[in-house]
Design a protein around this motif. Structure first.
Motif, PDB file in Angstrom:
ATOM      1  N   HIS A  73      -3.164   0.506   8.309  1.00 23.39           N
ATOM      2  CA  HIS A  73      -3.069  -0.918   8.014  1.00 23.39           C
ATOM      3  C   HIS A  73      -4.416  -1.540   8.359  1.00 23.39           C
ATOM      4  N   CYS A  74      -5.135  -1.983   7.331  1.00 23.78           N
ATOM      5  CA  CYS A  74      -6.459  -2.592   7.516  1.00 23.78           C
ATOM      6  C   CYS A  74      -6.349  -4.080   7.204  1.00 23.78           C
ATOM      7  N   TYR A  75      -6.907  -4.910   8.109  1.00 25.30           N
ATOM      8  CA  TYR A  75      -6.800  -6.349   7.884  1.00 25.30           C
ATOM      9  C   TYR A  75      -7.908  -7.110   8.591  1.00 25.30           C
ATOM     10  N   ASN A  76      -8.157  -8.303   8.056  1.00 24.44           N
ATOM     11  CA  ASN A  76      -8.964  -9.345   8.694  1.00 24.44           C
ATOM     12  C   ASN A  76      -8.502 -10.666   8.082  1.00 24.44           C
ATOM     13  N   ASP A  77      -9.286 -11.725   8.219  1.00 21.65           N
ATOM     14  CA  ASP A  77      -8.857 -13.042   7.712  1.00 21.65           C
ATOM     15  C   ASP A  77      -8.682 -13.073   6.195  1.00 21.65           C
ATOM     16  N   ASN A  78      -9.428 -12.219   5.461  1.00 22.59           N
ATOM     17  CA  ASN A  78      -9.417 -12.282   3.994  1.00 22.59           C
ATOM     18  C   ASN A  78      -8.887 -11.022   3.324  1.00 22.59           C
ATOM     19  N   PHE A  79      -8.410 -10.061   4.085  1.00 22.25           N
ATOM     20  CA  PHE A  79      -8.026  -8.767   3.524  1.00 22.25           C
ATOM     21  C   PHE A  79      -6.855  -8.216   4.316  1.00 22.25           C
ATOM     22  N   ASP A  80      -5.887  -7.628   3.591  1.00 21.53           N
ATOM     23  CA  ASP A  80      -4.735  -7.024   4.247  1.00 21.53           C
ATOM     24  C   ASP A  80      -4.137  -5.980   3.316  1.00 21.53           C
ATOM     25  N   THR A  81      -4.234  -4.701   3.702  1.00 18.73           N
ATOM     26  CA  THR A  81      -3.661  -3.641   2.886  1.00 18.73           C
ATOM     27  C   THR A  81      -3.163  -2.517   3.780  1.00 18.73           C
ATOM     28  N   THR A  82      -2.161  -1.797   3.288  1.00 16.61           N
ATOM     29  CA  THR A  82      -1.585  -0.667   4.010  1.00 16.61           C
ATOM     30  C   THR A  82      -1.434   0.494   3.041  1.00 16.61           C
ATOM     31  N   LEU A  83      -1.765   1.703   3.508  1.00 22.62           N
ATOM     32  CA  LEU A  83      -1.547   2.888   2.696  1.00 22.62           C
ATOM     33  C   LEU A  83      -1.202   4.080   3.571  1.00 22.62           C
ATOM     34  N   ILE A  84      -0.698   5.134   2.922  1.00 23.41           N
ATOM     35  CA  ILE A  84      -0.309   6.365   3.611  1.00 23.41           C
ATOM     36  C   ILE A  84      -1.315   7.451   3.212  1.00 23.41           C
ATOM     37  N   LEU A  85      -1.807   8.201   4.209  1.00 17.67           N
ATOM     38  CA  LEU A  85      -2.775   9.262   3.962  1.00 17.67           C
ATOM     39  C   LEU A  85      -2.321  10.562   4.622  1.00 17.67           C
ATOM     40  N   ASP A  86      -2.614  11.684   3.955  1.00 15.55           N
ATOM     41  CA  ASP A  86      -2.426  13.006   4.540  1.00 15.55           C
ATOM     42  C   ASP A  86      -3.602  13.325   5.440  1.00 15.55           C
ATOM     43  N   LEU A  87      -3.374  14.142   6.467  1.00 13.53           N
ATOM     44  CA  LEU A  87      -4.418  14.552   7.403  1.00 13.53           C
ATOM     45  C   LEU A  87      -4.702  16.044   7.246  1.00 13.53           C
ATOM     46  N   PHE A  88      -5.991  16.413   7.344  1.00 11.21           N
ATOM     47  CA  PHE A  88      -6.409  17.804   7.243  1.00 11.21           C
ATOM     48  C   PHE A  88      -7.514  18.073   8.254  1.00 11.21           C
ATOM     49  N   ARG A  89      -7.375  19.139   9.033  1.00 10.70           N
ATOM     50  CA  ARG A  89      -8.440  19.524   9.965  1.00 10.70           C
ATOM     51  C   ARG A  89      -9.628  20.048   9.179  1.00 10.70           C
ATOM     52  N   ASP A  90     -10.824  19.648   9.611  1.00  8.44           N
ATOM     53  CA  ASP A  90     -12.077  20.125   9.026  1.00  8.44           C
ATOM     54  C   ASP A  90     -13.039  20.391  10.180  1.00  8.44           C
ATOM     55  N   ASN A  91     -12.959  21.594  10.731  1.00 13.73           N
ATOM     56  CA  ASN A  91     -13.703  21.956  11.935  1.00 13.73           C
ATOM     57  C   ASN A  91     -13.352  20.972  13.041  1.00 13.73           C
ATOM     58  N   GLU A  92     -14.328  20.213  13.569  1.00 11.12           N
ATOM     59  CA  GLU A  92     -14.041  19.288  14.673  1.00 11.12           C
ATOM     60  C   GLU A  92     -13.562  17.918  14.202  1.00 11.12           C
ATOM     61  N   ASP A  93     -13.545  17.686  12.905  1.00  8.67           N
ATOM     62  CA  ASP A  93     -13.161  16.380  12.381  1.00  8.67           C
ATOM     63  C   ASP A  93     -11.831  16.456  11.642  1.00  8.67           C
ATOM     64  N   ILE A  94     -11.339  15.295  11.237  1.00 10.88           N
ATOM     65  CA  ILE A  94     -10.118  15.225  10.444  1.00 10.88           C
ATOM     66  C   ILE A  94     -10.428  14.427   9.183  1.00 10.88           C
ATOM     67  N   LYS A  95     -10.117  15.010   8.039  1.00 12.31           N
ATOM     68  CA  LYS A  95     -10.308  14.358   6.739  1.00 12.31           C
ATOM     69  C   LYS A  95      -8.965  13.816   6.273  1.00 12.31           C
ATOM     70  N   VAL A  96      -9.026  12.857   5.352  1.00  9.43           N
ATOM     71  CA  VAL A  96      -7.805  12.244   4.829  1.00  9.43           C
ATOM     72  C   VAL A  96      -7.800  12.282   3.310  1.00  9.43           C
ATOM     73  N   CYS A  97      -6.588  12.239   2.759  1.00 11.26           N
ATOM     74  CA  CYS A  97      -6.428  12.200   1.301  1.00 11.26           C
ATOM     75  C   CYS A  97      -5.188  11.368   0.980  1.00 11.26           C
ATOM     76  N   LEU A  98      -5.233  10.731  -0.146  1.00 11.62           N
ATOM     77  CA  LEU A  98      -4.104   9.925  -0.614  1.00 11.62           C
ATOM     78  C   LEU A  98      -2.856  10.782  -0.797  1.00 11.62           C
ATOM     79  N   THR A  99      -1.698  10.143  -0.841  1.00  6.78           N
ATOM     80  CA  THR A  99      -0.425  10.835  -1.026  1.00  6.78           C
ATOM     81  C   THR A  99       0.351  10.185  -2.164  1.00  6.78           C
ATOM     82  N   GLY A 100       1.376  10.873  -2.606  1.00  3.21           N
ATOM     83  CA  GLY A 100       2.338  10.332  -3.554  1.00  3.21           C
ATOM     84  C   GLY A 100       1.735   9.746  -4.815  1.00  3.21           C
TER      85      GLY A 100
END
Length: 170
Positions: A73-100
């Motif tokens: 859920h990302c928001y500020n005074d002029n922006f507000d949106t929510t989305l669902i993301l898949d998580l994937f390990r990538d060595n020491e980091d985590i990458k994300v990808c859209l779902t559905g």
């Protein structure tokens, strides 16, 4: 002298054991929380179509866990949106990808069954496996987590505009 030598070897063994276990410490739950940062967007100039103005404002992202997915859920005074993301390990980091339906809209096909591939091949980078199984070479992705910095960045695509968030976990 033998006791000191044995203690030294035991300490070295423990140090090696703890060091080798570092990747196992990377768990998806570590990404949940509040991230404070900035939200930027590029807007074409009102009088000159060739000029582009970058607008940057403070923003907040709230990330909650749902299995191997997150709600963002990302928001500020002029922006507000929510989305669902898949998580994937990538060595020491985590990458994300859209779902559905978001995945299908961006990539033009239905997402495969992720659970079928989990655990089948040991020592395979989850992100590389995801790219191989689900994407074409030129498919674009929009962000992820830098776990060493406790940072998250993502570009939200909303109503034909790109909003790029960069922030750090609080």
């Amino acid at each position: 002298m033998k006791i000191i030598s044995k203690l030294l070897y035991l300490n070295l063994f423990l140090l090696l054991f703890i060091s080798c276990d570092k990747n196992d410490d990377l768990i998806f739950n570590d990404v949940a929380g509040i991230y404070q940062g900035t939200l930027s967007t590029n807007v074409s100039g009102k009088f000159d179509a060739k000029s582009v103005i970058e607008i940057t404002n403070p923003a907040t992202v709230e990330i909650t866990m749902n299995g191997n997915e997150i709600q963002v859920h990302c928001y500020n005074d002029n922006f507000d949106t929510t989305l669902i993301l898949d998580l994937f390990r990538d060595n020491e980091d985590i990458k994300v990808c859209l779902t559905g339906s978001d995945f299908e809209e961006i990539y033009g096909h239905i997402e495969g069954n992720r659970e079928m591939n989990e655990g089948m091949v040991e020592n395979v980078n989850e992100w590389i496996q995801h790219l191989s199984d689900e994407h074409k070479q030129d498919d674009e992705h929009f962000g992820g987590f830098d776990m060493s910095q406790n940072a998250f960045e993502y570009t939200f695509k909303v109503n034909g505009m790109d909003y790029h968030f960069e922030g750090y976990k609080q």
